[in-house]
Design a protein around this motif. Structure first.
Motif, PDB file in Angstrom:
ATOM      1  N   GLU A  79      73.394  16.589 110.102  1.00  0.00           N
ATOM      2  CA  GLU A  79      72.454  17.144 109.127  1.00  0.00           C
ATOM      3  C   GLU A  79      73.275  17.395 107.865  1.00  0.00           C
ATOM      4  O   GLU A  79      74.425  17.834 107.956  1.00  0.00           O
ATOM      5  CB  GLU A  79      71.888  18.478 109.591  1.00  0.00           C
ATOM      6  CG  GLU A  79      71.091  18.436 110.849  1.00  0.00           C
ATOM      7  CD  GLU A  79      70.676  19.845 111.274  1.00  0.00           C
ATOM      8  OE1 GLU A  79      70.736  20.791 110.446  1.00  0.00           O
ATOM      9  OE2 GLU A  79      70.328  19.997 112.442  1.00  0.00           O
ATOM     10  N   LEU A  80      72.697  17.155 106.711  1.00  0.00           N
ATOM     11  CA  LEU A  80      73.368  17.422 105.439  1.00  0.00           C
ATOM     12  C   LEU A  80      72.546  18.438 104.671  1.00  0.00           C
ATOM     13  O   LEU A  80      71.337  18.270 104.507  1.00  0.00           O
ATOM     14  CB  LEU A  80      73.508  16.126 104.630  1.00  0.00           C
ATOM     15  CG  LEU A  80      74.154  16.244 103.254  1.00  0.00           C
ATOM     16  CD1 LEU A  80      75.585  16.773 103.367  1.00  0.00           C
ATOM     17  CD2 LEU A  80      74.123  14.908 102.549  1.00  0.00           C
ATOM     18  N   HIS A  81      73.214  19.486 104.203  1.00  0.00           N
ATOM     19  CA  HIS A  81      72.536  20.561 103.475  1.00  0.00           C
ATOM     20  C   HIS A  81      73.330  20.936 102.235  1.00  0.00           C
ATOM     21  O   HIS A  81      74.566  20.954 102.272  1.00  0.00           O
ATOM     22  CB  HIS A  81      72.408  21.815 104.346  1.00  0.00           C
ATOM     23  CG  HIS A  81      71.681  21.594 105.623  1.00  0.00           C
ATOM     24  ND1 HIS A  81      70.311  21.578 105.691  1.00  0.00           N
ATOM     25  CD2 HIS A  81      72.134  21.349 106.869  1.00  0.00           C
ATOM     26  CE1 HIS A  81      69.955  21.360 106.943  1.00  0.00           C
ATOM     27  NE2 HIS A  81      71.044  21.214 107.674  1.00  0.00           N
ATOM     28  N   GLU A  82      72.627  21.270 101.153  1.00  0.00           N
ATOM     29  CA  GLU A  82      73.295  21.907 100.026  1.00  0.00           C
ATOM     30  C   GLU A  82      73.436  23.375 100.379  1.00  0.00           C
ATOM     31  O   GLU A  82      72.486  24.015 100.838  1.00  0.00           O
ATOM     32  CB  GLU A  82      72.490  21.755  98.740  1.00  0.00           C
ATOM     33  CG  GLU A  82      73.213  22.324  97.546  1.00  0.00           C
ATOM     34  CD  GLU A  82      72.531  22.076  96.215  1.00  0.00           C
ATOM     35  OE1 GLU A  82      72.976  22.679  95.218  1.00  0.00           O
ATOM     36  OE2 GLU A  82      71.576  21.286  96.160  1.00  0.00           O
ATOM     37  N   TRP A  83      74.634  23.924 100.168  1.00  0.00           N
ATOM     38  CA  TRP A  83      74.920  25.310 100.515  1.00  0.00           C
ATOM     39  C   TRP A  83      74.949  26.126  99.240  1.00  0.00           C
ATOM     40  O   TRP A  83      75.766  25.890  98.346  1.00  0.00           O
ATOM     41  CB  TRP A  83      76.256  25.386 101.233  1.00  0.00           C
ATOM     42  CG  TRP A  83      76.608  26.731 101.767  1.00  0.00           C
ATOM     43  CD1 TRP A  83      75.786  27.636 102.352  1.00  0.00           C
ATOM     44  CD2 TRP A  83      77.909  27.315 101.784  1.00  0.00           C
ATOM     45  NE1 TRP A  83      76.470  28.748 102.733  1.00  0.00           N
ATOM     46  CE2 TRP A  83      77.790  28.585 102.400  1.00  0.00           C
ATOM     47  CE3 TRP A  83      79.157  26.894 101.343  1.00  0.00           C
ATOM     48  CZ2 TRP A  83      78.868  29.429 102.582  1.00  0.00           C
ATOM     49  CZ3 TRP A  83      80.243  27.741 101.534  1.00  0.00           C
ATOM     50  CH2 TRP A  83      80.097  28.984 102.144  1.00  0.00           C
ATOM     51  N   CYS A  84      74.038  27.072  99.117  1.00  0.00           N
ATOM     52  CA  CYS A  84      73.934  27.930  97.932  1.00  0.00           C
ATOM     53  C   CYS A  84      74.687  29.242  98.199  1.00  0.00           C
ATOM     54  O   CYS A  84      74.227  30.080  98.959  1.00  0.00           O
ATOM     55  CB  CYS A  84      72.469  28.206  97.602  1.00  0.00           C
ATOM     56  SG  CYS A  84      71.535  26.707  97.270  1.00  0.00           S
ATOM     57  N   ILE A  85      75.832  29.397  97.569  1.00  0.00           N
ATOM     58  CA  ILE A  85      76.664  30.571  97.769  1.00  0.00           C
ATOM     59  C   ILE A  85      76.072  31.740  96.995  1.00  0.00           C
ATOM     60  O   ILE A  85      75.730  31.606  95.818  1.00  0.00           O
ATOM     61  CB  ILE A  85      78.098  30.289  97.292  1.00  0.00           C
ATOM     62  CG1 ILE A  85      78.700  29.145  98.124  1.00  0.00           C
ATOM     63  CG2 ILE A  85      78.956  31.546  97.390  1.00  0.00           C
ATOM     64  CD1 ILE A  85      80.040  28.665  97.616  1.00  0.00           C
ATOM     65  N   VAL A  86      75.956  32.894  97.664  1.00  0.00           N
ATOM     66  CA  VAL A  86      75.395  34.066  96.996  1.00  0.00           C
ATOM     67  C   VAL A  86      76.470  35.128  96.723  1.00  0.00           C
ATOM     68  O   VAL A  86      76.283  35.974  95.861  1.00  0.00           O
ATOM     69  CB  VAL A  86      74.210  34.678  97.780  1.00  0.00           C
ATOM     70  CG1 VAL A  86      73.054  33.714  97.807  1.00  0.00           C
ATOM     71  CG2 VAL A  86      74.621  35.073  99.187  1.00  0.00           C
ATOM     72  N   VAL A  87      77.577  35.102  97.459  1.00  0.00           N
ATOM     73  CA  VAL A  87      78.690  36.029  97.227  1.00  0.00           C
ATOM     74  C   VAL A  87      79.987  35.267  97.436  1.00  0.00           C
ATOM     75  O   VAL A  87      80.137  34.557  98.419  1.00  0.00           O
ATOM     76  CB  VAL A  87      78.642  37.238  98.217  1.00  0.00           C
ATOM     77  CG1 VAL A  87      79.859  38.129  98.014  1.00  0.00           C
ATOM     78  CG2 VAL A  87      77.369  38.020  98.058  1.00  0.00           C
ATOM     79  N   GLU A  88      80.911  35.426  96.495  1.00  0.00           N
ATOM     80  CA  GLU A  88      82.240  34.802  96.635  1.00  0.00           C
ATOM     81  C   GLU A  88      83.298  35.862  96.703  1.00  0.00           C
ATOM     82  O   GLU A  88      83.268  36.838  96.067  1.00  0.00           O
ATOM     83  CB  GLU A  88      82.527  33.867  95.458  1.00  0.00           C
ATOM     84  CG  GLU A  88      81.812  32.573  95.627  1.00  0.00           C
ATOM     85  CD  GLU A  88      82.327  31.515  94.665  1.00  0.00           C
ATOM     86  OE1 GLU A  88      83.518  31.174  94.739  1.00  0.00           O
ATOM     87  OE2 GLU A  88      81.532  31.055  93.853  1.00  0.00           O
TER      88      GLU A  88
END
Length: 88
Positions: A79-88
């Motif tokens: 499965e391929l997903h775009e990962w949206c980071i909310v905290v770094e």
């Protein structure tokens, strides 16, 4: 660039999989050298893993995944997903 994750599940026996793991690692190293900040690994439980990397778009990410030796040699489903980071 956006982050993407390929979540994979092995579909071949370990002997066949191991034939392509060195090519996969070399491929990931080339991604790193080209600025994709790639990381690869496997689950502690047998049978799958993940590739995390940056790419310009979902289209570019799909092309990167499709060039992976594990995909080209039918060793895994993914499965391929775009990962949206909310905290770094």
């Amino acid at each position: 660039m956006a982050w993407f994750v390929k979540i994979e599940r092995g579909i071949v026996d370990k002997r066949r999989f191991d034939q392509f793991i060195h090519a996969h690692k070399a491929y990931v190293q080339k991604l790193i050298e080209r600025g994709h900040r790639a990381k690869t690994g496997y689950w502690a439980e047998y049978g799958g893993g993940m590739l995390l990397f940056e790419a310009e778009s979902m289209t570019a990410a799909k092309a990167i995944v499709e060039a992976d030796p594990l995909i080209q040699n039918d060793c895994v489903e993914y499965e391929l997903h775009e990962w949206c980071i909310v905290v770094e």
